[in-house]
Write a protein that holds these residues in place. Structure first.
Motif, PDB file in Angstrom:
ATOM      1  N   ASP A 211       0.834  -1.200   0.000  1.00  0.00           N
ATOM      2  CA  ASP A 211       0.000   0.000   0.000  1.00  0.00           C
ATOM      3  C   ASP A 211       0.877   1.262   0.000  1.00  0.00           C
ATOM      4  O   ASP A 211       1.972   1.278   0.572  1.00  0.00           O
ATOM      5  CB  ASP A 211      -0.917   0.015   1.219  1.00  0.00           C
ATOM      6  N   LEU A 212       0.375   2.316  -0.660  1.00  0.00           N
ATOM      7  CA  LEU A 212       1.107   3.581  -0.777  1.00  0.00           C
ATOM      8  C   LEU A 212       0.288   4.696  -0.152  1.00  0.00           C
ATOM      9  O   LEU A 212      -0.815   5.000  -0.613  1.00  0.00           O
ATOM     10  CB  LEU A 212       1.394   3.885  -2.242  1.00  0.00           C
ATOM     11  N   VAL A 342     -10.901  -4.881  -2.462  1.00  0.00           N
ATOM     12  CA  VAL A 342      -9.817  -5.013  -1.497  1.00  0.00           C
ATOM     13  C   VAL A 342     -10.358  -5.481  -0.150  1.00  0.00           C
ATOM     14  O   VAL A 342     -11.539  -5.372   0.153  1.00  0.00           O
ATOM     15  CB  VAL A 342      -9.059  -3.678  -1.314  1.00  0.00           C
ATOM     16  N   GLY A 343      -9.447  -6.020   0.650  1.00  0.00           N
ATOM     17  CA  GLY A 343      -9.776  -6.472   1.995  1.00  0.00           C
ATOM     18  C   GLY A 343      -8.520  -6.969   2.669  1.00  0.00           C
ATOM     19  O   GLY A 343      -7.456  -7.047   2.052  1.00  0.00           O
ATOM     20  N   GLU A 344      -8.621  -7.289   3.931  1.00  0.00           N
ATOM     21  CA  GLU A 344      -7.468  -7.795   4.654  1.00  0.00           C
ATOM     22  C   GLU A 344      -7.081  -9.176   4.135  1.00  0.00           C
ATOM     23  O   GLU A 344      -7.900  -9.892   3.548  1.00  0.00           O
ATOM     24  CB  GLU A 344      -7.777  -7.866   6.152  1.00  0.00           C
ATOM     25  N   ASP A 345      -5.827  -9.543   4.321  1.00  0.00           N
ATOM     26  CA  ASP A 345      -5.364 -10.858   3.899  1.00  0.00           C
ATOM     27  C   ASP A 345      -6.226 -11.949   4.527  1.00  0.00           C
ATOM     28  O   ASP A 345      -6.566 -11.909   5.720  1.00  0.00           O
ATOM     29  CB  ASP A 345      -3.902 -11.076   4.316  1.00  0.00           C
ATOM     30  N   GLY A 346      -6.591 -12.908   3.702  1.00  0.00           N
ATOM     31  CA  GLY A 346      -7.392 -14.024   4.186  1.00  0.00           C
ATOM     32  C   GLY A 346      -8.886 -13.831   4.049  1.00  0.00           C
ATOM     33  O   GLY A 346      -9.657 -14.777   4.253  1.00  0.00           O
ATOM     34  N   VAL A 347      -9.323 -12.622   3.683  1.00  0.00           N
ATOM     35  CA  VAL A 347     -10.757 -12.370   3.508  1.00  0.00           C
ATOM     36  C   VAL A 347     -11.228 -13.056   2.226  1.00  0.00           C
ATOM     37  O   VAL A 347     -10.602 -12.909   1.169  1.00  0.00           O
ATOM     38  CB  VAL A 347     -11.050 -10.857   3.445  1.00  0.00           C
ATOM     39  N   PRO A 348     -12.322 -13.842   2.266  1.00  0.00           N
ATOM     40  CA  PRO A 348     -12.821 -14.498   1.053  1.00  0.00           C
ATOM     41  C   PRO A 348     -13.144 -13.493  -0.039  1.00  0.00           C
ATOM     42  O   PRO A 348     -13.514 -12.341   0.234  1.00  0.00           O
ATOM     43  CB  PRO A 348     -14.093 -15.214   1.538  1.00  0.00           C
ATOM     44  N   LEU A 373      -7.701   4.847  -3.845  1.00  0.00           N
ATOM     45  CA  LEU A 373      -7.594   4.162  -5.130  1.00  0.00           C
ATOM     46  C   LEU A 373      -6.813   2.865  -4.963  1.00  0.00           C
ATOM     47  O   LEU A 373      -6.311   2.552  -3.882  1.00  0.00           O
ATOM     48  CB  LEU A 373      -6.908   5.066  -6.162  1.00  0.00           C
ATOM     49  N   THR A 374      -6.690   2.105  -6.034  1.00  0.00           N
ATOM     50  CA  THR A 374      -5.890   0.882  -6.030  1.00  0.00           C
ATOM     51  C   THR A 374      -5.100   0.803  -7.325  1.00  0.00           C
ATOM     52  O   THR A 374      -5.437   1.456  -8.315  1.00  0.00           O
ATOM     53  CB  THR A 374      -6.767  -0.384  -5.896  1.00  0.00           C
ATOM     54  N   ASP A 375      -4.051  -0.025  -7.322  1.00  0.00           N
ATOM     55  CA  ASP A 375      -3.251  -0.183  -8.528  1.00  0.00           C
ATOM     56  C   ASP A 375      -3.730  -1.383  -9.339  1.00  0.00           C
ATOM     57  O   ASP A 375      -4.608  -2.144  -8.919  1.00  0.00           O
ATOM     58  CB  ASP A 375      -1.756  -0.305  -8.185  1.00  0.00           C
ATOM     59  N   PRO A 380      -4.806  -6.027  -5.436  1.00  0.00           N
ATOM     60  CA  PRO A 380      -4.544  -4.588  -5.534  1.00  0.00           C
ATOM     61  C   PRO A 380      -3.935  -3.982  -4.276  1.00  0.00           C
ATOM     62  O   PRO A 380      -4.291  -4.333  -3.152  1.00  0.00           O
ATOM     63  CB  PRO A 380      -5.934  -4.001  -5.801  1.00  0.00           C
ATOM     64  N   ASN A 381      -2.991  -3.062  -4.503  1.00  0.00           N
ATOM     65  CA  ASN A 381      -2.429  -2.245  -3.436  1.00  0.00           C
ATOM     66  C   ASN A 381      -3.192  -0.925  -3.364  1.00  0.00           C
ATOM     67  O   ASN A 381      -3.510  -0.325  -4.392  1.00  0.00           O
ATOM     68  CB  ASN A 381      -0.946  -1.969  -3.707  1.00  0.00           C
ATOM     69  N   ARG A 382      -3.452  -0.460  -2.150  1.00  0.00           N
ATOM     70  CA  ARG A 382      -4.162   0.802  -1.982  1.00  0.00           C
ATOM     71  C   ARG A 382      -3.237   1.989  -2.240  1.00  0.00           C
ATOM     72  O   ARG A 382      -2.058   1.963  -1.862  1.00  0.00           O
ATOM     73  CB  ARG A 382      -4.733   0.907  -0.571  1.00  0.00           C
ATOM     74  N   ILE A 383      -3.800   3.027  -2.849  1.00  0.00           N
ATOM     75  CA  ILE A 383      -3.114   4.311  -3.016  1.00  0.00           C
ATOM     76  C   ILE A 383      -4.014   5.359  -2.385  1.00  0.00           C
ATOM     77  O   ILE A 383      -5.110   5.631  -2.877  1.00  0.00           O
ATOM     78  CB  ILE A 383      -2.871   4.638  -4.503  1.00  0.00           C
TER      79      ILE A 383
END
Length: 396
Positions: A211-212, A342-348, A373-375, A380-383
């Motif tokens: 994330d940025l 997007v969501g936390e790791d492990g979220v379905p 935003l996201t890439d 996706p990584n958050r911006i």
């Protein structure tokens, strides 16, 4: 036009004959000259898979005559003929040479990637992180002089070709193609086709690995604004292109930018009545969602208060929303901005939330932009960031 010109020439000659004294002369008859048969003996085949469409696979075939060689940089050197064909087969989970067999006709348009079509030739300005180069793409034909690698392309866009497989595993290709030179190219090839699989070698559209968070209030001091009336004018919306940048970035020219620092480009859709001189209309701009499997949008979604996602592959002259960073005059970090779940790791997957918006507040010429935003990546990584801009300049 060519057919009319030919008719006028024939008519003039016939009329001239009729005015002569010797009526025994046979009237002139135009005979279409026989097209040259080009025999290709060398080939190079690349499989790109679902690069341009989820409904077909893209292949690129290069054919060369016997005396053409390839230099150390990979360019063909004459004398001889060079042809490239870009065409679409039925989709497959992996490279399958049997999918090549079939007939390929001219696409109906530049956006037609249906099975059994070849892509029209074109001249592209390829936008790489290192700069822009111009070169022919898709389907084209070139005649190379002895010792020369200069490509003067005939961009192919008419007629078609067939690919058959022989009992010994070799392939036979026969075709007739016409391009922007209006010359008919009859050609054949017989031999083995060994394909290179580049279906997973696409240039990454982001360099972000996490994330940025952009500290916009502290470092982003420049704002440039331009009214793009052409991109979606047919749909009844204009695009305000906003560039937010750190102090070291030179924004004097539209592209390419130079200097040192980070910048964020936002393409925001507005009502045609909005004036860029007043600034960006206040409100929340939700990032457009692309039509499934494409980079296109549904027309009914092209309305004010939408943000345009980045167009992949445009690094130094971007369109849509992009994040970029210049260091030492080079593009060292970038991200094509794309809507994502997007969501936390492990979220379905079915519990991920859509992420992509730009909130704008305006007080006279002062603007505050709050971006989420996201890439363009599989996960996706958050911006994110908040940018407070005291004033802005216009691109005219």
């Amino acid at each position: 036009m060519r057919r009319l010109f030919r008719f006028l020439c024939v008519s003039a000659l016939v009329a001239s004959s009729a005015c002569g004294d010797d009526d025994s002369k046979e009237p002139f008859r135009y005979v279409e000259p026989a097209a040259e048969q080009i025999v290709f003996t060398q080939s190079n085949l690349v499989y790109y898979g679902a690069e341009v469409s989820d409904n077909s696979d893209l292949w690129e075939l290069i054919l060369m005559t016997e005396d053409v060689t390839v230099d150390d940089a990979g360019f063909p050197v004459g004398p001889g003929c060079f042809m490239q064909l870009a065409f679409n087969t039925a989709p497959s989970e992996e490279l399958d040479p049997n999918k090549l067999v079939g007939t390929y006709n001219s696409a109906s348009s530049t956006g037609d990637f249906s099975v059994g079509t070849f892509l029209w030739g074109d001249i592209a300005r390829i936008d790489l992180p290192t700069g822009i180069v111009e070169m022919p793409i898709n389907s084209f034909f070139c005649e190379l002089a002895a010792g020369s690698s200069e490509l003067v392309p005939d961009l192919l866009n008419e007629k078609g070709f067939t690919i058959a497989r022989n009992g010994d595993g070799t392939f036979e290709i026969r075709g007739t193609l016409v391009g922007t030179s209006y010359l008919q190219r009859n050609f054949t090839f017989r031999g083995a086709l060994e394909a290179i699989d580049r279906s997973e070698e696409q240039r990454p559209q982001t360099t972000l690995t996490g994330d940025l968070q952009l500290d916009g209030a502290a470092h982003f001091t420049q704002m440039r604004l331009e009214n793009d009336k052409l991109s979606f004018g047919y749909a009844g919306v204009n695009v305000f292109r906003v560039i937010l940048a750190e102090a070291g970035v030179d924004l004097a020219d539209r592209y390419p930018h130079s200097g040192e620092g980070r910048m964020l480009q936002l393409d925001l859709m507005v009502d045609p009545s909005a004036s860029e001189a007043d600034g960006v209309p206040a409100g929340e701009y939700e990032l457009l969602r692309n039509a499934a499997g494409t980079t296109a949008f549904y027309r009914e979604d092209l309305v004010p208060f939408r943000a345009r996602p980045g167009i992949p592959g445009l690094f130094t002259q971007p369109a849509g929303c992009w994040y970029r960073c210049l260091r030492g005059g080079e593009l060292t970090e970038y991200a094509c901005v794309w809507g994502g779940y997007v969501g936390e790791d492990g979220v379905p997957a079915d519990q991920l939330k859509w992420n992509g918006s730009v909130k704008v507040r305006r007080d006279g010429r002062k603007h505050t932009f709050e971006v989420s935003l996201t890439d363009y990546s599989e996960r996706p990584n958050r911006i994110t960031g908040t940018f407070e801009m005291a004033d802005f300049e216009l691109y005219r």
